[in-house]
Design an enzyme around this catalytic site. Structure first.
Site, PDB file in Angstrom:
ATOM      1  N   ARG A 128      47.070   9.793  48.193  1.00  0.00           N
ATOM      2  CA  ARG A 128      47.501   9.701  46.793  1.00  0.00           C
ATOM      3  C   ARG A 128      49.007   9.951  46.723  1.00  0.00           C
ATOM      4  O   ARG A 128      49.547  10.746  47.483  1.00  0.00           O
ATOM      5  CB  ARG A 128      46.783  10.746  45.937  1.00  0.00           C
ATOM      6  CG  ARG A 128      45.354  10.364  45.606  1.00  0.00           C
ATOM      7  CD  ARG A 128      44.705  11.380  44.700  1.00  0.00           C
ATOM      8  NE  ARG A 128      44.444  12.623  45.387  1.00  0.00           N
ATOM      9  CZ  ARG A 128      45.155  13.727  45.287  1.00  0.00           C
ATOM     10  NH1 ARG A 128      46.217  13.787  44.487  1.00  0.00           N
ATOM     11  NH2 ARG A 128      44.832  14.810  45.960  1.00  0.00           N
ATOM     12  N   TYR A 178      44.968   2.571  48.317  1.00  0.00           N
ATOM     13  CA  TYR A 178      44.344   3.835  48.718  1.00  0.00           C
ATOM     14  C   TYR A 178      43.358   4.315  47.644  1.00  0.00           C
ATOM     15  O   TYR A 178      43.676   4.308  46.446  1.00  0.00           O
ATOM     16  CB  TYR A 178      45.420   4.913  48.966  1.00  0.00           C
ATOM     17  CG  TYR A 178      44.762   6.251  49.239  1.00  0.00           C
ATOM     18  CD1 TYR A 178      44.123   6.481  50.462  1.00  0.00           C
ATOM     19  CD2 TYR A 178      44.692   7.230  48.263  1.00  0.00           C
ATOM     20  CE1 TYR A 178      43.460   7.674  50.694  1.00  0.00           C
ATOM     21  CE2 TYR A 178      44.033   8.422  48.486  1.00  0.00           C
ATOM     22  CZ  TYR A 178      43.421   8.638  49.701  1.00  0.00           C
ATOM     23  OH  TYR A 178      42.743   9.816  49.929  1.00  0.00           O
ATOM     24  N   LYS A 209      39.790   9.378  40.438  1.00  0.00           N
ATOM     25  CA  LYS A 209      40.753  10.370  39.947  1.00  0.00           C
ATOM     26  C   LYS A 209      41.378   9.931  38.618  1.00  0.00           C
ATOM     27  O   LYS A 209      41.607  10.748  37.732  1.00  0.00           O
ATOM     28  CB  LYS A 209      41.859  10.574  40.973  1.00  0.00           C
ATOM     29  CG  LYS A 209      41.372  10.953  42.355  1.00  0.00           C
ATOM     30  CD  LYS A 209      40.627  12.245  42.345  1.00  0.00           C
ATOM     31  CE  LYS A 209      40.320  12.704  43.754  1.00  0.00           C
ATOM     32  NZ  LYS A 209      39.558  13.972  43.737  1.00  0.00           N
ATOM     33  N   HIS A 238      37.417  18.868  38.864  1.00  0.00           N
ATOM     34  CA  HIS A 238      37.473  18.510  40.284  1.00  0.00           C
ATOM     35  C   HIS A 238      36.517  19.455  41.025  1.00  0.00           C
ATOM     36  O   HIS A 238      36.958  20.383  41.707  1.00  0.00           O
ATOM     37  CB  HIS A 238      38.921  18.697  40.760  1.00  0.00           C
ATOM     38  CG  HIS A 238      39.221  18.113  42.103  1.00  0.00           C
ATOM     39  ND1 HIS A 238      40.266  18.549  42.875  1.00  0.00           N
ATOM     40  CD2 HIS A 238      38.643  17.131  42.811  1.00  0.00           C
ATOM     41  CE1 HIS A 238      40.315  17.856  43.993  1.00  0.00           C
ATOM     42  NE2 HIS A 238      39.332  16.997  43.985  1.00  0.00           N
ATOM     43  N   SER A 275      41.812  19.366  47.199  1.00  0.00           N
ATOM     44  CA  SER A 275      41.455  18.322  48.157  1.00  0.00           C
ATOM     45  C   SER A 275      41.453  18.869  49.588  1.00  0.00           C
ATOM     46  O   SER A 275      42.339  19.640  49.964  1.00  0.00           O
ATOM     47  CB  SER A 275      42.486  17.200  48.095  1.00  0.00           C
ATOM     48  OG  SER A 275      42.694  16.843  46.770  1.00  0.00           O
ATOM     49  N   CYS A 298      39.559  20.979  51.147  1.00  0.00           N
ATOM     50  CA  CYS A 298      39.308  22.408  51.365  1.00  0.00           C
ATOM     51  C   CYS A 298      37.825  22.665  51.549  1.00  0.00           C
ATOM     52  O   CYS A 298      37.366  23.804  51.424  1.00  0.00           O
ATOM     53  CB  CYS A 298      39.804  23.235  50.186  1.00  0.00           C
ATOM     54  SG  CYS A 298      41.571  23.461  50.176  1.00  0.00           S
ATOM     55  N   ASN A 348      31.792  19.542  52.578  1.00  0.00           N
ATOM     56  CA  ASN A 348      30.981  20.328  53.508  1.00  0.00           C
ATOM     57  C   ASN A 348      30.056  21.291  52.764  1.00  0.00           C
ATOM     58  O   ASN A 348      28.896  21.470  53.137  1.00  0.00           O
ATOM     59  CB  ASN A 348      31.871  21.132  54.468  1.00  0.00           C
ATOM     60  CG  ASN A 348      32.586  20.234  55.464  1.00  0.00           C
ATOM     61  OD1 ASN A 348      32.221  19.080  55.642  1.00  0.00           O
ATOM     62  ND2 ASN A 348      33.616  20.756  56.104  1.00  0.00           N
ATOM     63  N   ASP A 352      32.818  15.898  44.475  1.00  0.00           N
ATOM     64  CA  ASP A 352      34.233  15.794  44.079  1.00  0.00           C
ATOM     65  C   ASP A 352      34.478  15.986  42.578  1.00  0.00           C
ATOM     66  O   ASP A 352      35.467  16.593  42.211  1.00  0.00           O
ATOM     67  CB  ASP A 352      34.784  14.436  44.516  1.00  0.00           C
ATOM     68  CG  ASP A 352      36.300  14.385  44.499  1.00  0.00           C
ATOM     69  OD1 ASP A 352      36.935  15.384  44.890  1.00  0.00           O
ATOM     70  OD2 ASP A 352      36.862  13.347  44.101  1.00  0.00           O
ATOM     71  N   ASN A 390      44.118  11.778  57.015  1.00  0.00           N
ATOM     72  CA  ASN A 390      43.425  11.531  55.740  1.00  0.00           C
ATOM     73  C   ASN A 390      42.574  10.261  55.830  1.00  0.00           C
ATOM     74  O   ASN A 390      42.364   9.576  54.826  1.00  0.00           O
ATOM     75  CB  ASN A 390      44.443  11.424  54.601  1.00  0.00           C
ATOM     76  CG  ASN A 390      43.789  11.493  53.232  1.00  0.00           C
ATOM     77  OD1 ASN A 390      42.777  12.185  53.043  1.00  0.00           O
ATOM     78  ND2 ASN A 390      44.337  10.764  52.268  1.00  0.00           N
ATOM     79  N   ARG A 449      39.185   8.116  55.986  1.00  0.00           N
ATOM     80  CA  ARG A 449      38.053   8.374  55.091  1.00  0.00           C
ATOM     81  C   ARG A 449      36.833   7.541  55.429  1.00  0.00           C
ATOM     82  O   ARG A 449      36.948   6.448  55.992  1.00  0.00           O
ATOM     83  CB  ARG A 449      38.468   8.002  53.653  1.00  0.00           C
ATOM     84  CG  ARG A 449      39.651   8.782  53.110  1.00  0.00           C
ATOM     85  CD  ARG A 449      39.205  10.088  52.537  1.00  0.00           C
ATOM     86  NE  ARG A 449      40.304  10.894  52.049  1.00  0.00           N
ATOM     87  CZ  ARG A 449      40.186  11.743  51.019  1.00  0.00           C
ATOM     88  NH1 ARG A 449      39.061  11.861  50.371  1.00  0.00           N
ATOM     89  NH2 ARG A 449      41.200  12.490  50.644  1.00  0.00           N
ATOM     90  N   ARG A 456      42.646  27.531  49.854  1.00  0.00           N
ATOM     91  CA  ARG A 456      42.940  27.913  51.230  1.00  0.00           C
ATOM     92  C   ARG A 456      44.005  28.993  51.188  1.00  0.00           C
ATOM     93  O   ARG A 456      45.179  28.701  50.976  1.00  0.00           O
ATOM     94  CB  ARG A 456      43.549  26.662  51.874  1.00  0.00           C
ATOM     95  CG  ARG A 456      43.124  26.313  53.229  1.00  0.00           C
ATOM     96  CD  ARG A 456      43.714  24.958  53.579  1.00  0.00           C
ATOM     97  NE  ARG A 456      42.661  23.992  53.757  1.00  0.00           N
ATOM     98  CZ  ARG A 456      41.992  23.825  54.894  1.00  0.00           C
ATOM     99  NH1 ARG A 456      42.318  24.522  55.952  1.00  0.00           N
ATOM    100  NH2 ARG A 456      41.041  22.937  54.964  1.00  0.00           N
ATOM    101  N   ASP A 516      27.462  29.115  57.329  1.00  0.00           N
ATOM    102  CA  ASP A 516      27.414  30.551  57.035  1.00  0.00           C
ATOM    103  C   ASP A 516      27.902  30.858  55.618  1.00  0.00           C
ATOM    104  O   ASP A 516      27.714  31.984  55.136  1.00  0.00           O
ATOM    105  CB  ASP A 516      28.222  31.328  58.078  1.00  0.00           C
ATOM    106  CG  ASP A 516      27.473  31.402  59.406  1.00  0.00           C
ATOM    107  OD1 ASP A 516      26.302  31.820  59.391  1.00  0.00           O
ATOM    108  OD2 ASP A 516      28.037  30.979  60.437  1.00  0.00           O
TER     109      ASP A 516
HETATM  110  C1  OXD Z   1      41.158  13.993  46.747  1.00  0.00           C
HETATM  111  C2  OXD Z   1      39.980  13.151  47.016  1.00  0.00           C
HETATM  112  O1  OXD Z   1      42.262  13.645  47.182  1.00  0.00           O
HETATM  113  O2  OXD Z   1      38.885  13.551  46.603  1.00  0.00           O
HETATM  114  O3  OXD Z   1      40.995  15.037  46.095  1.00  0.00           O
HETATM  115  O4  OXD Z   1      40.113  12.087  47.596  1.00  0.00           O
HETATM  116 MN    MN Z   2      39.023  15.296  45.345  1.00  0.00          MN
END
Ligand code: OXD
Ligand code: MN
Length: 594
Positions: free
Chosen positions: A73, A201, A210, A230, A252, A254, A258, A277, A372, A374, A405, A500
């Site tokens: 982005r 992108y 977004k 978000h 993003s 972080c 997961n 997201d 980055n 994807r 983070r 965990d």
């Molecule tokens: C971001 C995405 O950049 O979800 O936050 O792609």
């Molecule tokens: Mn995102």
């Protein structure tokens, strides 16, 4: 007589002058056709738009290589055009709407000559949901069209919902010539309109994501009394079968994806995925907060995704159900013609083509896959998809988590004293930067509620909106702050993370269910360590203590930084937020001027 939609498409065609107009129906047959066109007729930077990958282990896999200058982005080229600059706030780039229209009209003028214009009607949210929105995007690129089929609910239901109404969100997109000086992502919140030029992108070009579902939708939410966030959405089933729904905001890259697909390290706990997201949060008829995921797919960061870090995502990628799955700017294993990235399970392949199409030479120390890079895959492929995913009413949220983070200061988990304090925890959230956007890595960036690049209006007003929503909720979710990323003196992560993290989520659920008490501290409510299930985890007590340690003098710089950040919004930063700030400083024994 032409409908407003037909008229709008006609106007865009007059401006951009495509050689063909193609109305997308969002079907699998159509995706196959568009991929063929992308393989044979369309190129990006001299490469075919799509390349077929080996299906043996990665079903329905296609590769896309973007222009090397177009891999993330571009926040500096993203504008929000409210009539008044203050409405956009210091958190947005602003342009006068008239000036933006003039500038963009010149760029779009004739830009689709010799190209096909794809018209894509799509829904953000389930077509039957009262919270869903009907949208139409135009693009001149088959990669964008196929990606939109994966990421949204595209086709007839959206068209039916629009019918002869004026009421749909409009997005006009062209890859242009991909020159960074002619790249602009422009939002017109008053018209529910996005114009995006010069980038292919995902975050810049898939306008439902977004641009609409966060920037424009946050403005709609402010007017209409809801929140566009978000956030991931997940349901966590405890050993008794009770499911608690949680929404979590992290910047993003972080770990939202997961966490949303986490395989629990604690027996008896299961995570059900609703989104990774974006969450739209509405006040339901019973006064609780209900979440829907407006999207229908994952646009996830590939490097680091493996059976160890996210086994359910690997299963998702290996599922044949929904066609296709796209890999963008990963590397390719030349012997197998399969996608590859750093961190994937197994040995490093012998011969690799890197994300730019060159033979990869690991001895040079470069990465084969872009940091980055994807995958784009349907959420319907996800083995942990919640059965509530298509529930038009959404799911009732019991806990909201905010995090980032942070190598220091912020404890592994804590609960806010109340909604107002929780909003303050959101406003002070920051993160050490990653590769999802084009900026310097590893620098602390304040990112309130992980919305800094996505809030379509003044963040001071956004904080006030959050406080107002809280006042309207009869039974507000509890708010928590987490930090998986605290490091020790040798810069090593102290918390194992991944599966965990369920140990922290379990404590959050126990708090929601009123099963455990918490300790009041200056920062918030912290767990009694006996209530944190660390069974089977080989982590010294001393490390656990450090994960929760609070050292007041260390907070001096942090408080100054928070104050500096919040002061940017002038009188728009609500007094209630300053109250929380002062109270924190006082509890930490620090004097502040505000
Ligand atoms: C971001 C995405 O950049 O979800 O936050 O792609
Ligand atoms: Mn995102």
């Amino acid at each position: 007589m032409a409908t407003p939609l037909e008229r709008w498409v006609e106007e865009q065609a007059k401006l951009t002058q495509p050689s063909k107009i193609y109305w997308c129906d969002g079907t699998e047959a159509e995706a196959k056709k568009l991929i063929k066109i992308g393989m044979k007729e369309e190129t990006i930077n001299g490469h075919p738009v799509f390349q077929k990958l080996n299906d043996k282990h990665w079903p329905n896999a296609y590769y896309h290589r973007s222009h090397p200058n177009d891999v993330a982005r571009t926040e500096q080229l993203t504008f929000v055009c409210h009539p008044a600059k203050e409405t956009a706030g210091p958190n947005n780039n602003w342009m006068d709407p008239k000036e933006a229209k003039t500038k963009m009209t010149a760029l779009f003028d004739g830009c689709m000559k010799g190209r096909t214009m794809y018209v894509m009607p799509y829904m953000m949210g389930h077509p039957k949901s009262p919270y869903a929105k009907a949208c139409v995007q135009i693009t001149d690129n088959s990669y964008v069209a196929v990606s939109m089929r994966i990421m949204t609910r595209m086709g007839k239901e959206a068209l039916d919902r629009i019918g002869s109404s004026e009421n749909f969100v409009r997005g006009l997109h062209s890859v242009g010539d991909l020159h960074p000086e002619r790249r602009f992502i422009i939002h017109f919140p008053q018209e529910n309109l996005v114009w995006s030029f010069g980038s292919g992108y995902g975050g810049n070009a898939l306008l439902g994501k977004k641009c609409f579902a966060l920037r424009i939708a946050s403005c709609m939410g402010q007017k209409e009394g809801w929140l566009a966030e978000h956030m991931l959405i997940m349901g966590v089933e405890d050993p008794k079968g009770q499911v608690t729904y949680i929404a979590a905001a992290f910047p993003s890259a972080c770990g939202k994806t997961n966490l949303a697909l986490m395989q629990s390290a604690l027996p008896g706990y299961k995570v059900w995925t609703l989104g990774d997201d974006i969450a739209w949060l509405n006040i339901g008829p019973d006064g609780r907060l209900y979440a829907i995921n407006p999207e229908a797919g994952f646009f996830g960061v590939a490097p680091g995704t493996s059976l160890k870090t996210n086994p359910k995502m690997i299963e998702t990628l290996k599922n044949k159900k929904f066609f296709p799955t796209l890999y963008t700017n990963t590397a390719i294993d030349n012997d197998t013609n399969e996608p590859w990235w750093e961190g994937l399970d197994g040995a490093v392949p012998k011969s690799v083509t890197d994300w730019q199409g060159n033979a990869w030479d690991p001895s040079k120390g470069t990465k084969a896959a872009h940091a980055n890079s994807r995958f784009t895959v349907s959420i319907l492929n996800c083995p942990t998809l919640s059965k509530e995913f298509d529930n038009p009413q959404g799911v009732p949220i019991s806990a909201i988590i905010v995090g980032g983070r942070r190598s220091k200061l912020i404890p592994l988990v804590m609960e806010a004293f109340n909604w107002q304090h929780g909003v303050f925890l959101g406003t002070r959230t920051g993160s050490e930067t990653t590769a999802a956007a084009a900026h310097q890595l590893g620098v602390l960036r304040r990112d309130p509620m992980a919305m800094l690049p996505f809030c379509g209006y003044n963040m001071g007003d956004y904080f006030a909106h959050w406080l107002n929503v809280g006042k309207k909720l009869k039974n507000p979710p509890k708010i928590f702050s987490v930090n998986w990323f605290r490091t020790d003196e040798t810069s090593k992560f102290m918390w194992p993370g991944f599966g965990d993290n369920i140990r922290v989520i379990k404590w959050i659920i126990d708090r929601v269910q009123g099963k455990v008490v918490a300790k009041e501290t200056a920062l918030g409510l912290l767990p009694d360590l006996k209530d944190l299930d660390l069974s089977g985890l080989n982590i010294p007590r001393e490390t656990v203590d450090k994960l929760f340690s609070i050292d007041p003098p260390e907070w001096t710089g942090e408080l100054q930084d928070i104050e500096k950040y919040l002061s940017q919004f002038g009188s728009r930063t609500p007094e209630a937020i300053w109250e929380e700030y002062r109270s924190l400083a006082e509890k930490l024994g620090q004097s502040v001027s505000k």
